[in-house]
Design a protein around this motif. Structure first.
Motif, PDB file in Angstrom:
ATOM      1  N   VAL A  80      19.834  18.164  87.033  1.00  0.00           N
ATOM      2  CA  VAL A  80      18.582  18.400  87.756  1.00  0.00           C
ATOM      3  C   VAL A  80      17.603  19.136  86.838  1.00  0.00           C
ATOM      4  O   VAL A  80      16.422  18.787  86.744  1.00  0.00           O
ATOM      5  N   ALA A  81      18.121  20.130  86.145  1.00  0.00           N
ATOM      6  CA  ALA A  81      17.280  20.920  85.238  1.00  0.00           C
ATOM      7  C   ALA A  81      16.720  20.046  84.118  1.00  0.00           C
ATOM      8  O   ALA A  81      15.530  20.123  83.787  1.00  0.00           O
ATOM      9  N   LEU A  82      17.555  19.207  83.556  1.00  0.00           N
ATOM     10  CA  LEU A  82      17.095  18.344  82.454  1.00  0.00           C
ATOM     11  C   LEU A  82      15.994  17.405  82.927  1.00  0.00           C
ATOM     12  O   LEU A  82      14.976  17.219  82.256  1.00  0.00           O
ATOM     13  N   TYR A  83      16.200  16.827  84.108  1.00  0.00           N
ATOM     14  CA  TYR A  83      15.191  15.920  84.649  1.00  0.00           C
ATOM     15  C   TYR A  83      13.866  16.662  84.848  1.00  0.00           C
ATOM     16  O   TYR A  83      12.791  16.185  84.493  1.00  0.00           O
ATOM     17  N   MET A  84      13.944  17.841  85.416  1.00  0.00           N
ATOM     18  CA  MET A  84      12.713  18.585  85.729  1.00  0.00           C
ATOM     19  C   MET A  84      12.007  19.052  84.451  1.00  0.00           C
ATOM     20  O   MET A  84      10.785  19.030  84.375  1.00  0.00           O
ATOM     21  N   VAL A  85      12.785  19.474  83.460  1.00  0.00           N
ATOM     22  CA  VAL A  85      12.177  19.859  82.182  1.00  0.00           C
ATOM     23  C   VAL A  85      11.446  18.642  81.592  1.00  0.00           C
ATOM     24  O   VAL A  85      10.310  18.731  81.125  1.00  0.00           O
ATOM     25  N   ARG A  86      12.114  17.497  81.647  1.00  0.00           N
ATOM     26  CA  ARG A  86      11.507  16.276  81.099  1.00  0.00           C
ATOM     27  C   ARG A  86      10.196  15.954  81.821  1.00  0.00           C
ATOM     28  O   ARG A  86       9.186  15.666  81.209  1.00  0.00           O
ATOM     29  N   ARG A  87      10.257  16.011  83.143  1.00  0.00           N
ATOM     30  CA  ARG A  87       9.072  15.646  83.932  1.00  0.00           C
ATOM     31  C   ARG A  87       7.925  16.614  83.649  1.00  0.00           C
ATOM     32  O   ARG A  87       6.786  16.192  83.445  1.00  0.00           O
ATOM     33  N   VAL A  88       8.222  17.899  83.624  1.00  0.00           N
ATOM     34  CA  VAL A  88       7.170  18.893  83.386  1.00  0.00           C
ATOM     35  C   VAL A  88       6.630  18.757  81.957  1.00  0.00           C
ATOM     36  O   VAL A  88       5.432  18.889  81.711  1.00  0.00           O
ATOM     37  N   TRP A  89       7.510  18.449  81.017  1.00  0.00           N
ATOM     38  CA  TRP A  89       7.058  18.281  79.628  1.00  0.00           C
ATOM     39  C   TRP A  89       6.107  17.084  79.513  1.00  0.00           C
ATOM     40  O   TRP A  89       5.048  17.173  78.898  1.00  0.00           O
ATOM     41  N   GLY A 114       0.207  21.627  75.811  1.00  0.00           N
ATOM     42  CA  GLY A 114       0.771  22.531  74.801  1.00  0.00           C
ATOM     43  C   GLY A 114       1.347  23.803  75.377  1.00  0.00           C
ATOM     44  O   GLY A 114       1.422  24.823  74.687  1.00  0.00           O
ATOM     45  N   VAL A 115       1.761  23.751  76.649  1.00  0.00           N
ATOM     46  CA  VAL A 115       2.391  24.922  77.277  1.00  0.00           C
ATOM     47  C   VAL A 115       3.904  24.826  77.070  1.00  0.00           C
ATOM     48  O   VAL A 115       4.522  23.881  77.547  1.00  0.00           O
ATOM     49  N   PRO A 116       4.508  25.740  76.338  1.00  0.00           N
ATOM     50  CA  PRO A 116       5.940  25.604  76.053  1.00  0.00           C
ATOM     51  C   PRO A 116       6.830  25.861  77.264  1.00  0.00           C
ATOM     52  O   PRO A 116       6.437  26.576  78.189  1.00  0.00           O
ATOM     53  N   ILE A 117       8.019  25.277  77.210  1.00  0.00           N
ATOM     54  CA  ILE A 117       8.989  25.412  78.302  1.00  0.00           C
ATOM     55  C   ILE A 117      10.216  26.188  77.826  1.00  0.00           C
ATOM     56  O   ILE A 117      10.756  25.921  76.753  1.00  0.00           O
ATOM     57  N   LEU A 118      10.623  27.155  78.655  1.00  0.00           N
ATOM     58  CA  LEU A 118      11.921  27.806  78.473  1.00  0.00           C
ATOM     59  C   LEU A 118      12.850  27.102  79.455  1.00  0.00           C
ATOM     60  O   LEU A 118      12.684  27.225  80.668  1.00  0.00           O
ATOM     61  N   GLY A 119      13.781  26.311  78.925  1.00  0.00           N
ATOM     62  CA  GLY A 119      14.645  25.504  79.785  1.00  0.00           C
ATOM     63  C   GLY A 119      15.939  26.225  80.116  1.00  0.00           C
ATOM     64  O   GLY A 119      16.517  26.893  79.271  1.00  0.00           O
ATOM     65  N   LEU A 120      16.385  26.083  81.352  1.00  0.00           N
ATOM     66  CA  LEU A 120      17.667  26.678  81.721  1.00  0.00           C
ATOM     67  C   LEU A 120      18.249  25.994  82.943  1.00  0.00           C
ATOM     68  O   LEU A 120      17.538  25.342  83.701  1.00  0.00           O
ATOM     69  N   GLU A 144      20.297  19.014  74.351  1.00  0.00           N
ATOM     70  CA  GLU A 144      19.794  18.195  75.457  1.00  0.00           C
ATOM     71  C   GLU A 144      18.505  18.785  76.033  1.00  0.00           C
ATOM     72  O   GLU A 144      17.546  18.065  76.296  1.00  0.00           O
ATOM     73  N   PHE A 145      18.478  20.096  76.222  1.00  0.00           N
ATOM     74  CA  PHE A 145      17.272  20.728  76.768  1.00  0.00           C
ATOM     75  C   PHE A 145      16.096  20.600  75.795  1.00  0.00           C
ATOM     76  O   PHE A 145      14.959  20.359  76.207  1.00  0.00           O
ATOM     77  N   LEU A 146      16.373  20.750  74.498  1.00  0.00           N
ATOM     78  CA  LEU A 146      15.297  20.590  73.513  1.00  0.00           C
ATOM     79  C   LEU A 146      14.743  19.167  73.594  1.00  0.00           C
ATOM     80  O   LEU A 146      13.529  18.950  73.670  1.00  0.00           O
ATOM     81  N   ARG A 147      15.625  18.187  73.615  1.00  0.00           N
ATOM     82  CA  ARG A 147      15.190  16.790  73.673  1.00  0.00           C
ATOM     83  C   ARG A 147      14.435  16.479  74.952  1.00  0.00           C
ATOM     84  O   ARG A 147      13.515  15.674  74.975  1.00  0.00           O
ATOM     85  N   ALA A 148      14.841  17.125  76.040  1.00  0.00           N
ATOM     86  CA  ALA A 148      14.136  16.903  77.305  1.00  0.00           C
ATOM     87  C   ALA A 148      12.719  17.461  77.248  1.00  0.00           C
ATOM     88  O   ALA A 148      11.834  16.993  77.962  1.00  0.00           O
ATOM     89  N   MET A 163      12.777  18.905  67.505  1.00  0.00           N
ATOM     90  CA  MET A 163      13.618  18.238  68.514  1.00  0.00           C
ATOM     91  C   MET A 163      12.956  18.196  69.889  1.00  0.00           C
ATOM     92  O   MET A 163      13.408  17.473  70.778  1.00  0.00           O
ATOM     93  N   VAL A 164      11.914  19.023  70.077  1.00  0.00           N
ATOM     94  CA  VAL A 164      11.346  19.176  71.421  1.00  0.00           C
ATOM     95  C   VAL A 164      10.764  17.851  71.930  1.00  0.00           C
ATOM     96  O   VAL A 164       9.857  17.282  71.327  1.00  0.00           O
ATOM     97  N   GLY A 165      11.337  17.359  72.989  1.00  0.00           N
ATOM     98  CA  GLY A 165      10.869  16.106  73.605  1.00  0.00           C
ATOM     99  C   GLY A 165      11.377  14.853  72.923  1.00  0.00           C
ATOM    100  O   GLY A 165      11.051  13.735  73.352  1.00  0.00           O
ATOM    101  N   ALA A 166      12.168  15.019  71.851  1.00  0.00           N
ATOM    102  CA  ALA A 166      12.576  13.861  71.044  1.00  0.00           C
ATOM    103  C   ALA A 166      13.734  13.097  71.669  1.00  0.00           C
ATOM    104  O   ALA A 166      14.900  13.338  71.370  1.00  0.00           O
TER     105      ALA A 166
END
Lengths: 314, 340
Positions: A228-237, A245-251, A262-266, A306-309
């Motif tokens: 769920v977290a990965l999906y939401m990080v991806r969507r928000v990114w 250009g607003v960075p995300i702290l993923g958790l 995985e979180f970096l890629r998301a 790696m961010v978003g990659a």
């Protein structure tokens, strides 16, 4: 293959992190507890438990229960209050030489503003993370973070009083569309977004009918919520953080180096460790070293690359 | 080492995450198992402190303990070997360090060959759930992943007053170590052990204990106390051994019939109902009483805040505050407790 020298440093708003690994709020105390196990300066940042205007005792126990691949908690924001935090806990944290992000909670907009202003005035506070999963007592107990307009109002009000520290808004996953609340927070002036907070859940004994927690419901964390977290990080990114250009702290369920990748890629710039600290308090520093090796193996010189990659299907 | 010096040294110890090999297993019947663990030579803990044990070893340790090849993921070092997704229970389980000593001087039945200079810890595990049953299944030579030492500890009295140690059920665990420690300090001790019946007592009997009905009769039947000659009063709910009734009733009867009013110190560990009753006995007779609490813990290191228990606090408006059992405990002054 010649492995590049890996530079782990990242920037979250105005916070220079020496690596992208942080602790998650509520799973790391005030710093002194984990410092018995490792040198906190190895971390990219340290995020405190939620701080409120007045000290809070928290909910009556039981406050925590295990679930499959996770944990359910309803601690009730037990904390020493901002005054004691600034006088006693912050100086101790400062001595660990790690960027300090203070998580802030409140039951009215005014409370958030007052606490955030007091923290912004303390130079040792690098960042302020708003926990917007608290009920708004003046508006019928609806959480601040579930409705975009309420959230925007809160972030704008806090932003006016926070001029120095990096302002991070910790988004709730208990929403219809996380991009809507992410957009509202970013437009209202958030420097960074952290996601996700816990998912609302419940545990009950099927034989006795007794709930596992006195509060009946609680926040679900741990590996159970990672997808769920990965999906939401991806969507928000994709929808908000990337374009602005607003960075995300993923958790959410981070435990292994693979989880960090995985979180970096998301789309996360940095990653926080929560529940895993309970089982292995040394998880975070191990992830720092593991990430260095993983990036070297990938021929990647920086986690920033790696961010978003993601290698998406054509 | 002098008492104060030991306390200072122990309080300065940082907890560590350790893989502790199981060196001996002593089944005690009724689901009780005493596990002896091999600890590093510099291990230092005092009675009352606990270790937080992973009830499913990490994959490598599990494989090694089962004689399998632990190198299945050798090409990729995991940040931590503990995979939450495959684990149940998820969080660690706290166990009081029952006894601690060098391998040579922990005199317990079923002692194994020892290596001088190593430390040995004992924990008492009653099979009640998934975690404790897992620990029961661990063979000699397997590794238990533990974080410790954690928590505070019992404080011996400054003078030579009689120390009365009261244990119930699995709660007798730290009582053994406390008795060892007090005996080493030259303090006179008397133990009260309570259980449902004679077989339910997690001790080794030197001979079959006798029922004594309503009479309080200290005996020497407990093997674990033989070396220090510490008498034990047994109390069973069915009367099959020692006093018939609750252990706190036995204590009350002792205080009524045998006590002359000289200074005493009470120490307790056991189920919450027993501790509550013990606190009431202490209050009634104006006796100091330290007790070790048992609470579910998410982390054991003071960060999850789940093991909160109410304590009296005159500085608070409500007259109480929540204190953490793992950090501000497990040993508390009975007079500070508020029982909900």
């Amino acid at each position: 293959m010649i492995r590049p020298e890996v530079d782990l440093s990242v920037t979250l708003g105005r916070i220079a992190m020496k690596n992208p690994i942080a602790t998650a709020s509520g799973c790391s105390g005030y710093g002194e507890e984990l410092a018995r196990f490792f040198d906190l300066s190895l971390l990219g940042a340290f995020v405190t438990k939620s701080i409120t205007l007045k000290p809070r005792e928290g909910h009556p126990p039981p406050r925590l229960t295990e679930t499959r691949a996770g944990m359910l908690n309803a601690i009730g924001l037990a904390n020493v209050g901002v005054e004691t935090f600034l006088a006693e806990k912050l100086p101790a944290l400062e001595a660990f030489r790690v960027p300090v992000i203070v998580n802030v909670a409140g039951s009215t907009r005014e409370e958030y503003v007052e606490v955030a202003a007091a923290l912004d005035a303390a130079p040792a506070v690098a960042g302020i993370e708003l926990n917007v999963s608290c009920p708004n007592v003046k508006e019928g107990g609806m959480e601040f973070g579930v409705e975009a307009r309420t959230l925007a109002g809160l972030v704008e009000a806090v932003r006016q009083k926070v001029s120095r520290a990096t302002l991070i808004v910790k988004l709730s996953p208990n929403v219809t569309d996380i991009a809507a609340t992410a957009r509202a927070a970013a437009e209202a002036g958030a420097d960074a977004l952290s996601l996700i907070n816990t998912l609302r859940g419940m545990a009950v004994d099927g034989w006795t009918g007794r709930p596992a927690l006195t509060n009946v419901t609680g926040g679900l964390s741990g590996p159970a919520i990672k997808p769920v977290a990965l999906y939401m990080v991806r969507r928000v990114w994709q929808e908000v953080a990337g374009p602005r250009g607003v960075p995300i702290l993923g958790l959410g369920g981070v435990q292994f180096v693979e989880d960090v990748l995985e979180f970096l890629r998301a789309g996360a710039t940095a990653v926080a460790v929560g529940t895993a600290n309970f089982v292995d308090p040394e998880t975070a520093p191990k992830l720092v070293e593991g990430l260095r090796e993983a990036l070297g193996r990938l021929g990647c010189g920086s986690p920033r690359d790696m961010v978003g990659a993601m290698d998406l299907p054509k | 080492m002098a008492n104060e010096e030991t306390t200072r040294s122990v309080d300065a110890v940082r907890p560590r995450r350790l893989d502790l090999p199981v060196v001996a297993r002593h089944p005690l019947g009724h689901g009780f198992l005493r596990l002896s663990l091999d600890a590093p030579p510099d291990w230092l803990s005092l009675p009352g402190q606990f270790i937080n044990v992973l009830c499913e070893s990490d994959m490598a340790a599990l494989a090694a303990s089962e004689g399998r090849d632990a190198e299945v993921e050798a090409d990729w070092p995991r940040a931590t070997g503990i995979e939450l997704i495959r684990r149940w229970p998820v969080v660690r389980r706290p166990f009081s360090v029952s006894r601690v000593g060098t391998m040579a001087d922990v005199a317990s039945p079923g002692r194994v060959a020892h290596e001088v200079g190593r430390m040995r810890l004992e924990i008492l595990v009653r099979a009640v759930g998934t975690g404790s049953r897992f620990l029961h299944s661990r063979p000699v030579g397997s590794l238990l992943n533990a974080v410790g030492p954690l928590g505070n500890h019992f404080a011996p009295p400054q003078d030579d007053r009689l120390c009365i140690l009261v244990g119930g059920g699995c709660g007798v665990a730290p009582i053994f170590g406390l008795a060892d420690h007090l005996a080493d300090l030259g303090k006179p001790c008397l133990c009260f052990f309570g259980a449902k019946d004679a077989g339910d007592m997690p001790v080794t009997y030197r001979r079959t204990p006798e029922p004594t009905g309503s009479r309080i009769a200290p005996t020497e039947v407990v093997e674990e106390f033989a070396e220090d000659d510490i008498p034990a009063v047994l109390a069973t709910e069915d009367g099959s051994a020692g006093f018939r009734g609750m252990v706190t009733d036995a204590l009350e009867a002792y205080l009524r019939d045998a006590w002359k009013g000289e200074p005493l110190a009470l120490f307790g560990c056991g189920p919450t109902a027993m501790l509550k009753a013990l606190g009431a006995v202490a209050a009634r007779h104006g006796l100091p009483c330290q007790m070790s609490l048992e609470r579910f813990m998410g982390c054991g290191i003071g960060v999850c805040l789940s093991c909160a228990a109410k304590r009296r606090d005159p500085s608070s408006e409500k007259g109480w505050t929540y204190r953490l059992t793992c950090r501000d405990g497990p040993v508390v002054d009975a007079a500070d407790m508020i029982w909900d």
